[in-house]
Design a protein around this motif. Structure first.
Motif, PDB file in Angstrom:
ATOM      1  N   PRO A  33       0.873  -1.063   0.285  1.00 41.71           N
ATOM      2  CA  PRO A  33      -0.072   0.078   0.000  1.00 41.71           C
ATOM      3  C   PRO A  33       0.759   1.211   0.003  1.00 41.71           C
ATOM      4  O   PRO A  33       0.261   2.125  -0.147  1.00 41.71           O
ATOM      5  N   LYS A  34       2.214   1.070   0.379  1.00 38.85           N
ATOM      6  CA  LYS A  34       3.064   2.284   0.374  1.00 38.85           C
ATOM      7  C   LYS A  34       4.248   1.998  -0.523  1.00 38.85           C
ATOM      8  O   LYS A  34       4.904   0.917  -0.469  1.00 38.85           O
ATOM      9  N   GLN A  35       4.464   2.849  -1.488  1.00 35.81           N
ATOM     10  CA  GLN A  35       5.756   2.674  -2.114  1.00 35.81           C
ATOM     11  C   GLN A  35       6.550   3.846  -2.160  1.00 35.81           C
ATOM     12  O   GLN A  35       6.194   5.056  -2.053  1.00 35.81           O
ATOM     13  N   GLN A  36       7.915   3.624  -2.061  1.00 29.05           N
ATOM     14  CA  GLN A  36       8.900   4.444  -2.208  1.00 29.05           C
ATOM     15  C   GLN A  36       8.974   5.216  -3.657  1.00 29.05           C
ATOM     16  O   GLN A  36       8.877   4.651  -4.512  1.00 29.05           O
ATOM     17  N   GLY A  37       9.399   6.668  -3.320  1.00 26.85           N
ATOM     18  CA  GLY A  37       9.627   7.265  -4.889  1.00 26.85           C
ATOM     19  C   GLY A  37      10.860   7.296  -4.722  1.00 26.85           C
ATOM     20  O   GLY A  37      11.815   7.150  -4.164  1.00 26.85           O
ATOM     21  N   SER A  87      -6.122   1.746   6.604  1.00 22.24           N
ATOM     22  CA  SER A  87      -7.584   1.540   6.810  1.00 22.24           C
ATOM     23  C   SER A  87      -8.436   1.557   5.726  1.00 22.24           C
ATOM     24  O   SER A  87      -9.486   1.372   5.446  1.00 22.24           O
ATOM     25  N   HIS A  88      -7.752   1.736   4.436  1.00 24.82           N
ATOM     26  CA  HIS A  88      -8.463   1.931   3.199  1.00 24.82           C
ATOM     27  C   HIS A  88      -9.193   0.430   2.883  1.00 24.82           C
ATOM     28  O   HIS A  88      -8.558  -0.603   3.068  1.00 24.82           O
ATOM     29  N   PRO A  89     -10.207   0.480   2.504  1.00 26.22           N
ATOM     30  CA  PRO A  89     -11.283  -0.639   2.555  1.00 26.22           C
ATOM     31  C   PRO A  89     -10.560  -1.726   1.339  1.00 26.22           C
ATOM     32  O   PRO A  89     -10.772  -2.814   1.457  1.00 26.22           O
ATOM     33  N   LEU A  90     -10.223  -1.234   0.407  1.00 22.56           N
ATOM     34  CA  LEU A  90      -9.441  -2.241  -0.872  1.00 22.56           C
ATOM     35  C   LEU A  90      -8.403  -3.021  -0.086  1.00 22.56           C
ATOM     36  O   LEU A  90      -8.342  -4.340  -0.542  1.00 22.56           O
TER      37      LEU A  90
END
Lengths: 421, 421
Positions: free
Chosen positions: B199-203, B338-341
């Protein structure tokens, strides 16, 4: 009239002539490969003075096997050496007067205020590539030589005037003269020393160090090993070695020099992509060699230092640093401080300049190292011009210094070679 | 038959067909500029499934002003984007299924055991450039989509399938789709994550640092200042900054990563002559950007760190380090936990794989950052294939993973978009 008065008068009478001659020399752009015309003129002038003149293009094949040989050239076509011998009557000491005729390229023209080969005179200085390095010095030798001839002085020892090629590219010209059999009891080389007397000179050679790493993607750089980080370690090791070598060098002739025999890393290149851990870094540099050590000893010391990294770091054990020696090397040279020519130059300097000369070791090499080590001919470097000007834009030389040093040369030659009464 | 059984049967019945399709895709060498033919085929296939298909070559002039735009290309001729929309009946959430069609060059052919575009299958793996990055992922999306169509499932929310160009060169394809108006309540990007959910990615972005020195001859190197020695200081400062940034990054999704947001110096180049003190060194590298920071904040922090060197060293005050940002940048992305997807994907993974999924942040960027930051479309990355294979010779993908993840996608889409009874 005393000899002292005669040489002063000779120089005073001929000053303008010699300035014109130097300008003519400077106007010949004698870069490597372009020495022919000027060498021809010098040969003719020496012949006119009655010297035995030897004019030849060195044969690379005869030089290649010599341990001191380095040259970027395939052959020396159109690049003759000139040697003129003023045969002595017998007895006395022989002396080689050695100067190189080649000049380094003029570099970026925009940094020159004037044409680099103008020979223009301003404020008592002549400007142009080669004025200081070292046509001004060569002229001082020629003035002394021609004054001796002109005054009908007969020397006991041979006086051997050498105008050589290729000093700037590693000394193939002087090496060719050595291989041709020229040697003497001593040599005088008027490279730019700012009138300091240099009996010891640093040698130098070029090294290339290749440091390895293990590539990885930048995002997971911890999976690789950066050749750049390993290079820092290699650099630190070179600097520690420099420090040790200079602590050990107890020579008082180096006492005013911050780092007598430096190690310089001049270039670095590594990696190929911003997002990859670099797997290879190459550093190239110059390694200063002490006057009293051999090239072989010095090479071994640097190699051992870098190979010892393997004791501290397993990575270096698996991926040893590569050391290569490439390009030219300049042989170090050391003349004993008790050498009589040194005493003569010192005395003559004092009589002429009314002060003690600076006697020092140099932090650069000349063809003198080769003469000292491979021709059994102790060479002392002492000339007008300043190293700071050499190889730079707007190179120039104080004309007065040329004539002052010519006078010192004149007296020193007579004292060293001895004259018939 | 339940939906669970139906999708299993659909996949089982069509497995060989889809493997053939993937092989066909891989056999199209869709390097940048060579995407046309395959995009055309994909567009036709989507049309045959009844989707509204949008097929267009992005216009560079419409993208250039966007802060996220970077591209080495002058135009996107012959490089169309494809977007196929399966219009929902209303209500429910919309979803973008995004995958890039471009592949990186195959690199050194000698390191490939087979033709890089063979699509050969061995031991359950398909080999070829683009198998893992990311045609295998794209296929998983298509399988889920076609199964929904085939089973006559009517979704409430729109399902938007995007086959985009240029992800490997900075994301101009996805940016063009954003500019064309495509957005959704969420996006799914099946880049190779080895079936981890990201859900989180480095730039990341590229920097170029120029460090100055003062040249001098190597023999008197103490008269100069080595740009190389100053570079060590700059490098140390970058490493200290990396350390500080990673200490500060308290995100539990990074907990298993040695250096979550690394700073990598990938290239170095300095000096021009072994016998001179180097007066300039240039280092280029990649700067990892945290999921929750902006490009602007991250840039400012690196610049400030290097400019602070001036407080410690007067030389840097007189000769400041230059920092440039060049080449592509990849926008970081962060979707709330907490994003439902995210919950849906997690549950569906557990039902299908009978274990908890790994939820993690990535140490690389995708087009997801751009969707999240600039299209208000939270993007989650979750795919078959492994990053380790991407961009390397002998790239391959486990075929089973494609079908496993296709099943998870199928159920997740239905749950997110909701279906009509």
């Amino acid at each position: 009239m005393s000899t002292e008065e005669k040489i002063k008068q000779y120089i005073s009478n001929n000053r303008d002539h010699y300035i014109d001659l130097l300008r003519e020399w400077v106007q010949h752009p004698t870069r490597s490969g372009q020495e022919y015309d000027l060498q021809k003129k010098i040969a003719e002038r020496l012949e006119n003075s009655g010297l035995d003149v030897d004019f030849w293009e060195p044969d690379r094949r005869e030089l290649e096997d010599h341990p001191a040989f380095t040259s970027p050239r395939k052959d020396f076509k159109d690049s003759p050496n000139v040697v003129g011998t003023l045969k002595g009557s017998g007895g006395g000491h022989s002396l080689i007067l050695n100067g190189h005729i080649d000049v380094v390229p003029e570099g970026d023209l925009e940094q020159w205020e004037d044409d680099p080969f103008s020979g223009a005179v301003k404020d008592g200085k002549m400007f142009g590539r080669g004025t200081t390095d070292m046509k001004g010095g060569n002229l001082a030798l020629l003035i002394a030589l021609e004054a001796i001839v002109e005054m009908d002085i007969t020397l006991k020892g041979d006086l051997i005037f050498q105008s050589v090629i290729e000093e700037e590219s590693g000394g193939a010209g002087t090496l060719a003269a050595i291989k041709r059999g020229y040697k003497a009891d001593a040599a005088l080389i008027p490279e730019p020393t700012q009138m300091k007397i240099i009996p010891k000179q640093q040698g130098s050679m070029w090294f290339r160090v290749t440091v390895r790493g293990i590539s990885a993607h930048a995002g997971t750089r911890f999976e690789g090993i950066s050749a750049l980080e390993k290079s820092w370690k290699v650099y630190d090791t070179l600097m520690a070695l420099e420090n040790q070598r200079n602590i050990r060098l107890q020579d008082p002739l180096f006492k005013n020099m911050t780092i007598p025999i430096p190690i310089n890393v001049g270039t670095i290149q590594g990696g190929s992509w911003p997002s990859s851990v670099p797997s290879k870094v190459v550093m190239e540099g110059r390694y200063g060699i002490g006057p009293d050590e051999t090239i072989e000893e010095a090479k071994a010391e640097l190699e051992q230092s870098l190979h010892r990294l393997q004791q501290y770091d397993d990575f270096f054990k698996q991926h040893p640093v590569d050391v290569e020696w490439f390009g030219a090397n300049w042989i170090p040279g050391s003349v004993d401080l008790s050498h009589p020519l040194l005493g003569i130059l010192q005395d003559q300097y004092e009589s002429s300049q009314h002060e003690e000369p600076v006697i020092q070791a140099s932090n650069w090499g000349t063809d003198g190292g080769m003469l000292t080590q491979y021709a059994d001919t102790p060479a002392i470097v002492f000339g007008p011009g300043t190293t700071k000007m050499a190889h730079f834009p707007n190179e120039c030389i104080e004309l007065d210094n040329i004539f002052e040093i010519a006078e010192i040369f004149f007296h020193s030659i007579i004292e060293w070679c001895e004259k018939e009464d």
